[in-house]
Design a protein around this motif. Sequence first.
Motif, PDB file in Angstrom:
ATOM      1  N   PRO A   9      11.732  67.206 -22.897  1.00  0.00           N
ATOM      2  CA  PRO A   9      12.308  68.543 -22.726  1.00  0.00           C
ATOM      3  C   PRO A   9      13.828  68.601 -22.825  1.00  0.00           C
ATOM      4  O   PRO A   9      14.384  69.658 -23.101  1.00  0.00           O
ATOM      5  N   SER A  10      14.519  67.499 -22.611  1.00  0.00           N
ATOM      6  CA  SER A  10      15.980  67.524 -22.613  1.00  0.00           C
ATOM      7  C   SER A  10      16.543  66.341 -23.395  1.00  0.00           C
ATOM      8  O   SER A  10      16.427  65.194 -22.962  1.00  0.00           O
ATOM      9  N   ILE A  11      17.177  66.643 -24.518  1.00  0.00           N
ATOM     10  CA  ILE A  11      17.758  65.568 -25.325  1.00  0.00           C
ATOM     11  C   ILE A  11      18.968  64.969 -24.625  1.00  0.00           C
ATOM     12  O   ILE A  11      19.265  63.787 -24.784  1.00  0.00           O
ATOM     13  N   SER A  12      19.668  65.749 -23.814  1.00  0.00           N
ATOM     14  CA  SER A  12      20.818  65.232 -23.057  1.00  0.00           C
ATOM     15  C   SER A  12      20.385  64.189 -22.035  1.00  0.00           C
ATOM     16  O   SER A  12      21.027  63.145 -21.894  1.00  0.00           O
ATOM     17  N   ARG A  13      19.302  64.465 -21.335  1.00  0.00           N
ATOM     18  CA  ARG A  13      18.796  63.477 -20.354  1.00  0.00           C
ATOM     19  C   ARG A  13      18.325  62.216 -21.061  1.00  0.00           C
ATOM     20  O   ARG A  13      18.546  61.105 -20.592  1.00  0.00           O
ATOM     21  N   TRP A  14      17.665  62.364 -22.200  1.00  0.00           N
ATOM     22  CA  TRP A  14      17.223  61.207 -22.984  1.00  0.00           C
ATOM     23  C   TRP A  14      18.418  60.356 -23.393  1.00  0.00           C
ATOM     24  O   TRP A  14      18.398  59.132 -23.245  1.00  0.00           O
ATOM     25  N   ALA A  15      19.470  61.005 -23.911  1.00  0.00           N
ATOM     26  CA  ALA A  15      20.652  60.265 -24.366  1.00  0.00           C
ATOM     27  C   ALA A  15      21.313  59.526 -23.213  1.00  0.00           C
ATOM     28  O   ALA A  15      21.790  58.405 -23.382  1.00  0.00           O
ATOM     29  N   ALA A  16      21.325  60.126 -22.020  1.00  0.00           N
ATOM     30  CA  ALA A  16      21.908  59.456 -20.852  1.00  0.00           C
ATOM     31  C   ALA A  16      21.108  58.209 -20.492  1.00  0.00           C
ATOM     32  O   ALA A  16      21.677  57.160 -20.168  1.00  0.00           O
ATOM     33  N   VAL A  17      19.779  58.303 -20.571  1.00  0.00           N
ATOM     34  CA  VAL A  17      18.925  57.145 -20.283  1.00  0.00           C
ATOM     35  C   VAL A  17      19.161  56.049 -21.326  1.00  0.00           C
ATOM     36  O   VAL A  17      19.312  54.877 -20.980  1.00  0.00           O
TER      37      VAL A  17
END
Length: 151
Positions: A9-17
């Motif tokens: 749902p969130s590409i920003s959260r994925w990139a942070a991980v």
Amino acid sequence: GIGALCWLPSISRWAAVVAGLLAPGGRLFLREGHPVLWALAQPDGSRRVALEHPYFERSKPTLWDEPGSYVATDHVFVHTKSVEWNHGLGEIVSALLANGLRIAMLEEHDSVPWDALPGMMQRADNGEYQLMDRPWRMPHTYTLQAVAPDA
């Protein structure tokens, strides 16, 4: 895997991980279905495609309720609902950059490893699928490399 970002749902959260998991100098190598491909539909089962689904990330997912699966199986599914989120190419690149990664390479391709639009695609010389009608009109997939900063 290819075609996995649509489940997030969130590409920003994925990139942070991703950024948190990479060692200094480590690389992310990603091959993914292009957001343009994910936004296409075949209206009324016609042999034409149209941009029908979101290209950019939205807070609410696209809801699907379809029998079967993208995996070939004889199993009959009882629970057939699924959700997906598309993420624009700029959103993906920007999320990786915002998390300190450097984009080392980004290429768009006019083929995809699966028959993404049945009845409209054919096998290409590279063994993948591409649109029968002028495949150079749109990207089907992309490859991206991002690098974590050195310590």
